[in-house]
Design a protein around this motif. Structure first.
Motif, PDB file in Angstrom:
ATOM      1  N   ASN A 234       0.866  -1.187   0.000  1.00  0.00           N
ATOM      2  CA  ASN A 234       0.000   0.000   0.000  1.00  0.00           C
ATOM      3  C   ASN A 234       0.904   1.239   0.000  1.00  0.00           C
ATOM      4  O   ASN A 234       1.174   1.858   1.037  1.00  0.00           O
ATOM      5  N   TYR A 251      -4.460   2.665  -1.142  1.00  0.00           N
ATOM      6  CA  TYR A 251      -5.744   2.163  -0.645  1.00  0.00           C
ATOM      7  C   TYR A 251      -6.033   2.773   0.721  1.00  0.00           C
ATOM      8  O   TYR A 251      -5.142   2.841   1.573  1.00  0.00           O
ATOM      9  N   ASN A 359      -7.046   0.842  -6.719  1.00  0.00           N
ATOM     10  CA  ASN A 359      -5.881   1.619  -6.307  1.00  0.00           C
ATOM     11  C   ASN A 359      -6.123   3.085  -6.675  1.00  0.00           C
ATOM     12  O   ASN A 359      -6.257   3.426  -7.850  1.00  0.00           O
TER      13      ASN A 359
END
Length: 435
Positions: A234, A251, A359
């Motif tokens: 992430n 995210y 995303n």
């Protein structure tokens, strides 16, 4: 009195250790009577020390058989041909399967009657007994494995400052009313049989693996490890508005957390198979075994309606403050993307539930340009080793199809990076010499 051995009758000349098999078999089948003091041929032998034999018999049944079967047993002494015979009556129990404590709920520990013999039960017979006595609730059913440990669960409960002794295990239904571990206990134990399979893929398809991992052990341990694994992918992108720097993660952390918790709390654990988490360049997919609970529709869950499949597992997570309230997970995920151009996708089939998180920092067009530029650099590096190349050199270098190589070479020609030499079968490419 004329007696003969059969499915519900067994003779023993004297007290011996293998009486335990008959007791378990009678309790698991249709009950029966065991006579101590009668020979196999039915002749009366008698018991000399009745009190001592009765004491040994009751102690053995209490100490060796699980769950407690004593309430389904009765002892009496009958006179036969002026001799004492102990009669042990065993009723069919309500907490089947009964088993040898030292062997567990396995064929070598569970016995049933077959004719005049007590024989090991098959795995299918054991599962059928569990279903018959536990109902349809998977969490409440007795775990086949009774040799469970809870080291990771203890650590997690301690970290959350929640007590985790025998009293709490009974309250949470980790230990059932009969004193045995339930399937809920198995899920939280170090011996949990269910896993999470995680994979990272290159691009947007499941064709090239970049990394993969399978998580085992207590669901609480898998939960922590899964979040840590996802979090390393992430990434954070920095944007500037005037003099202010704004960091934006791929995210939303809360969306990842809720999707992961949803995958663990709501899956159908009565079905074998792993929870799947797939990480792509532009999305993360969470695929859970088990569709919606009967009576709940897709529209219902989007409105925040929830019917829990695993109520007691959800209660454990609630006590550990992992979930705040039932049925809010999907709504929280959608709220995380409320102001975004891309939205989560939720898909449901009869046997699976899938959440796809996009995303937020992913730009498909820019991503494809980046891949193309990287491939061109790799092709140009070939000219450091040879004066000219052919299309197959590019196929082998990049591991792509002929058409993909041809398109890339054509763009490199158009951009003035390379030139053609020859034609047809003799077609080659050389680095363009700049003046």
């Amino acid at each position: 009195m004329f007696l003969i051995e059969g499915k519900n009758v067994e003779f023993k000349r004297e007290y011996m250790d293998d009486i335990k098999y008959a007791v378990i078999a009678f309790a698991n089948t249709n009950g029966g009577k065991l006579y101590i003091g009668i020979n196999d041929d039915g002749t009366i032998y008698g018991v000399d020390n009745v009190d001592d034999t009765m004491l040994r018999l009751t102690n053995m049944i209490r100490d060796i058989v699980r769950p407690d079967v004593t309430m389904f047993t009765d002892y009496s002494v009958e006179k036969m041909e002026h001799k004492d015979v102990i009669v042990l009556t065993v009723q069919r129990g309500t907490a089947r399967p009964y088993y040898l404590y030292s062997k567990g709920i396995r064929p070598e520990g569970v016995y049933v009657r077959q004719g005049a013999s007590s024989v090991p039960a098959s795995k299918t017979a054991i599962l059928n007994m569990i279903r018959e006595t536990s109902g349809d609730c998977y969490e409440d059913a007795r775990s086949i494995n009774q040799q469970l440990t809870f080291e990771k669960a203890k650590e997690y409960f301690a970290k959350k400052k929640v007590e985790f002794g025998d009293a709490q295990k009974r309250t949470l239904n980790i230990i059932g009313e009969d004193g045995t571990y339930t399937n809920l206990g198995m899920l939280l134990s170090d011996q949990c049989t269910h896993t999470i399979k995680m994979a990272v893929f290159e691009g947007s398809k499941k064709s090239v693996f970049k990394d993969r991992k399978e998580l085992t052990g207590s669901l609480l341990e898998q939960l922590e490890e899964a979040y840590t694994y996802i979090d390393q992918f992430n990434h954070t992108r920095a944007e500037f508005k005037g003099l202010d720097r704004i960091d934006k993660r791929d995210y939303p952390a809360e969306a990842l957390r809720e999707a992961l918790l949803n995958a663990l709390v709501h899956r159908d654990y009565s079905v074998s198979g792993s929870t799947l988490i797939s990480i792509f360049d532009g999305r993360i997919e969470f695929v859970t075994i088990g569709g919606l609970v009967r009576g709940i529709s897709y529209d219902d869950i989007m409105l925040g309606v929830s019917a829990l499949r695993n109520k007691k597992l959800a209660n454990v997570f609630y006590r550990l403050k992992l979930i705040e309230a039932y049925g809010t997970g999907i709504m929280k995920i959608n709220e995380c993307y409320a102001d975004q151009a891309v939205k989560p996708i939720i898909e449901v089939s009869n046997n699976a539930f899938k959440i796809t998180l996009p995303n937020l920092n992913y730009n498909q067009e820019m991503h494809e340009v980046g891949i193309k530029n990287e491939r061109m650099k790799m092709v140009l590096s070939l000219f450091g080793k040879k004066d000219s190349i052919v299309r197959k050199d590019v196929d082998d270098l990049l591991g792509v199809s002929q058409s993909t190589s041809s398109i890339l070479l054509r763009e490199m020609l158009d951009n003035g990076l390379i030139v053609k030499v020859g034609s047809g079968r003799n077609l080659k490419y050389r680095l363009k010499i700049r003046s």
